[in-house]
Design a protein around this motif. Structure first.
Motif, PDB file in Angstrom:
ATOM      1  N   GLY A 137     -15.682  23.100 -81.025  1.00 18.46           N
ATOM      2  CA  GLY A 137     -14.655  22.283 -80.406  1.00 18.46           C
ATOM      3  C   GLY A 137     -13.295  22.546 -81.002  1.00 18.46           C
ATOM      4  O   GLY A 137     -13.067  23.567 -81.658  1.00 18.46           O
ATOM      5  N   LEU A 138     -12.404  21.614 -80.750  1.00 14.94           N
ATOM      6  CA  LEU A 138     -11.020  21.724 -81.197  1.00 14.94           C
ATOM      7  C   LEU A 138     -10.725  20.679 -82.255  1.00 14.94           C
ATOM      8  O   LEU A 138     -11.179  19.537 -82.161  1.00 14.94           O
ATOM      9  CB  LEU A 138     -10.074  21.528 -80.016  1.00 14.94           C
ATOM     10  N   LEU A 139      -9.948  21.092 -83.238  1.00 14.72           N
ATOM     11  CA  LEU A 139      -9.525  20.199 -84.306  1.00 14.72           C
ATOM     12  C   LEU A 139      -8.014  20.194 -84.387  1.00 14.72           C
ATOM     13  O   LEU A 139      -7.370  21.172 -84.018  1.00 14.72           O
ATOM     14  CB  LEU A 139     -10.110  20.678 -85.643  1.00 14.72           C
ATOM     15  N   LYS A 140      -7.470  19.114 -84.881  1.00 13.81           N
ATOM     16  CA  LYS A 140      -6.029  19.045 -85.143  1.00 13.81           C
ATOM     17  C   LYS A 140      -5.855  18.703 -86.610  1.00 13.81           C
ATOM     18  O   LYS A 140      -6.173  17.603 -87.045  1.00 13.81           O
ATOM     19  CB  LYS A 140      -5.356  17.981 -84.250  1.00 13.81           C
ATOM     20  N   ARG A 141      -5.393  19.680 -87.361  1.00 12.33           N
ATOM     21  CA  ARG A 141      -5.186  19.507 -88.801  1.00 12.33           C
ATOM     22  C   ARG A 141      -3.698  19.325 -89.067  1.00 12.33           C
ATOM     23  O   ARG A 141      -2.866  19.976 -88.443  1.00 12.33           O
ATOM     24  CB  ARG A 141      -5.706  20.725 -89.553  1.00 12.33           C
ATOM     25  N   GLU A 142      -3.394  18.474 -90.008  1.00  9.50           N
ATOM     26  CA  GLU A 142      -1.990  18.196 -90.339  1.00  9.50           C
ATOM     27  C   GLU A 142      -1.243  19.441 -90.796  1.00  9.50           C
ATOM     28  O   GLU A 142      -0.051  19.559 -90.567  1.00  9.50           O
ATOM     29  CB  GLU A 142      -1.905  17.107 -91.399  1.00  9.50           C
ATOM     30  N   VAL A 143      -1.945  20.365 -91.432  1.00 12.29           N
ATOM     31  CA  VAL A 143      -1.277  21.554 -91.975  1.00 12.29           C
ATOM     32  C   VAL A 143      -1.040  22.643 -90.935  1.00 12.29           C
ATOM     33  O   VAL A 143      -0.405  23.645 -91.237  1.00 12.29           O
ATOM     34  CB  VAL A 143      -2.061  22.146 -93.177  1.00 12.29           C
ATOM     35  N   LEU A 144      -1.548  22.451 -89.720  1.00 10.77           N
ATOM     36  CA  LEU A 144      -1.366  23.440 -88.662  1.00 10.77           C
ATOM     37  C   LEU A 144      -0.575  22.837 -87.508  1.00 10.77           C
ATOM     38  O   LEU A 144      -0.840  21.710 -87.090  1.00 10.77           O
ATOM     39  CB  LEU A 144      -2.721  23.925 -88.123  1.00 10.77           C
ATOM     40  N   GLU A 145       0.352  23.612 -86.979  1.00 11.10           N
ATOM     41  CA  GLU A 145       1.119  23.154 -85.823  1.00 11.10           C
ATOM     42  C   GLU A 145       0.241  23.106 -84.576  1.00 11.10           C
ATOM     43  O   GLU A 145       0.367  22.207 -83.747  1.00 11.10           O
ATOM     44  CB  GLU A 145       2.301  24.104 -85.591  1.00 11.10           C
ATOM     45  N   VAL A 199      -2.831  37.026 -87.002  1.00 12.22           N
ATOM     46  CA  VAL A 199      -1.413  36.771 -87.272  1.00 12.22           C
ATOM     47  C   VAL A 199      -1.085  36.691 -88.759  1.00 12.22           C
ATOM     48  O   VAL A 199       0.087  36.602 -89.116  1.00 12.22           O
ATOM     49  CB  VAL A 199      -0.900  35.494 -86.557  1.00 12.22           C
ATOM     50  N   GLY A 200      -2.097  36.719 -89.621  1.00 10.84           N
ATOM     51  CA  GLY A 200      -1.820  36.684 -91.052  1.00 10.84           C
ATOM     52  C   GLY A 200      -2.869  35.880 -91.796  1.00 10.84           C
ATOM     53  O   GLY A 200      -3.955  35.620 -91.287  1.00 10.84           O
ATOM     54  N   THR A 201      -2.507  35.499 -93.009  1.00  9.20           N
ATOM     55  CA  THR A 201      -3.421  34.713 -93.827  1.00  9.20           C
ATOM     56  C   THR A 201      -2.790  33.359 -94.147  1.00  9.20           C
ATOM     57  O   THR A 201      -1.574  33.189 -94.034  1.00  9.20           O
ATOM     58  CB  THR A 201      -3.758  35.441 -95.148  1.00  9.20           C
ATOM     59  N   MET A 202      -3.632  32.431 -94.538  1.00  9.71           N
ATOM     60  CA  MET A 202      -3.153  31.094 -94.908  1.00  9.71           C
ATOM     61  C   MET A 202      -4.216  30.391 -95.738  1.00  9.71           C
ATOM     62  O   MET A 202      -5.370  30.801 -95.757  1.00  9.71           O
ATOM     63  CB  MET A 202      -2.845  30.258 -93.673  1.00  9.71           C
ATOM     64  N   GLN A 203      -3.792  29.346 -96.414  1.00  9.38           N
ATOM     65  CA  GLN A 203      -4.700  28.449 -97.120  1.00  9.38           C
ATOM     66  C   GLN A 203      -4.509  27.062 -96.532  1.00  9.38           C
ATOM     67  O   GLN A 203      -3.377  26.597 -96.384  1.00  9.38           O
ATOM     68  CB  GLN A 203      -4.363  28.381 -98.612  1.00  9.38           C
ATOM     69  N   LEU A 204      -5.611  26.409 -96.177  1.00  5.23           N
ATOM     70  CA  LEU A 204      -5.512  25.057 -95.631  1.00  5.23           C
ATOM     71  C   LEU A 204      -5.096  24.059 -96.709  1.00  5.23           C
ATOM     72  O   LEU A 204      -4.404  23.098 -96.435  1.00  5.23           O
ATOM     73  CB  LEU A 204      -6.831  24.634 -95.003  1.00  5.23           C
ATOM     74  N   SER A 205      -5.553  24.307 -97.934  1.00  3.23           N
ATOM     75  CA  SER A 205      -5.118  23.489 -99.074  1.00  3.23           C
ATOM     76  C   SER A 205      -5.173  24.355-100.316  1.00  3.23           C
ATOM     77  O   SER A 205      -5.733  25.446-100.303  1.00  3.23           O
ATOM     78  CB  SER A 205      -6.013  22.259 -99.237  1.00  3.23           C
ATOM     79  N   ALA A 206      -4.598  23.866-101.380  1.00  2.96           N
ATOM     80  CA  ALA A 206      -4.545  24.636-102.627  1.00  2.96           C
ATOM     81  C   ALA A 206      -5.938  24.962-103.154  1.00  2.96           C
ATOM     82  O   ALA A 206      -6.125  25.948-103.858  1.00  2.96           O
ATOM     83  CB  ALA A 206      -3.746  23.878-103.672  1.00  2.96           C
ATOM     84  N   ASN A 207      -6.937  24.149-102.796  1.00  7.00           N
ATOM     85  CA  ASN A 207      -8.301  24.358-103.287  1.00  7.00           C
ATOM     86  C   ASN A 207      -9.139  25.262-102.398  1.00  7.00           C
ATOM     87  O   ASN A 207     -10.250  25.618-102.748  1.00  7.00           O
ATOM     88  CB  ASN A 207      -9.015  23.012-103.429  1.00  7.00           C
TER      89      ASN A 207
END
Length: 169
Positions: A81-89, A150-158
């Motif tokens: 399904g679809l999620l909406k995370r605060e760290v992603l637009e 499109v690149g790399t990312m971290q959802l959180s520091a951990n």
């Protein structure tokens, strides 16, 4: 009525009646390795996870993770399904199957159904997906959906660094 139907699958909202399956899925070694430990060990933990995650998302956003069932037997095999995370637009697509159902095209079939639902029913213009680089089967699903790296990312520091993909709908 399910939220959506594909050739072999039914996708519908997860309810507290699905707690035993959710506990099993979230404690599967492949979930723990590729997605992470959500601390769901008991049926009460699974019920709380469902209420604070998927059910809250349905109420707040009108979408969320859905239970994937085989159309023929109605057996639950995973979530998508679809999620909406605060760290992603953008909203992101997520999916996971119990290992005995992998390698049969179910993840791609469910995810393609969710992409069509996102575009045609929800009217979304773009979705993203991410996965750890050590998960080639998930990368293949994202690429087969037409997503572009499109690149790399971290959802959180951990969290581990993830590959990020995007798809304009």
């Amino acid at each position: 009525m399910p939220i959506l139907e594909t050739e072999r699958l039914l996708l519908d909202e997860i309810t507290t009646d699905d707690a035993a399956f959710i506990r099993e899925l979230l404690n599967d070694p492949s979930w723990l390795q590729n997605i992470g430990d959500r601390g769901v060990r008991t049926l009460n933990d699974a019920t709380a996870y469902i209420k604070s995650g998927p059910m809250k998302s349905y109420k707040r956003l009108g979408f969320g993770l859905y239970l994937i069932k085989l159309k023929e037997s109605k057996a639950p095999i995973g979530v998508c399904g679809l999620l909406k995370r605060e760290v992603l637009e953008d909203n992101d697509i997520g999916y996971a199957l119990l290992p005995k159902y992998t390698g049969k095209g179910y993840a791609l079939e469910a995810a393609a159904g969710v992409v069509a639902y996102a575009k045609n029913t929800l009217g979304l213009k773009r979705i993203v997906g991410f996965t750890i680089p050590a998960n080639p089967s998930s990368i293949r699903v994202l690429e087969k959906l037409g997503m572009q790296y499109v690149g790399t990312m971290q959802l959180s520091a951990n969290d581990e660094v993830c590959n990020l993909y995007a798809l304009d709908l």
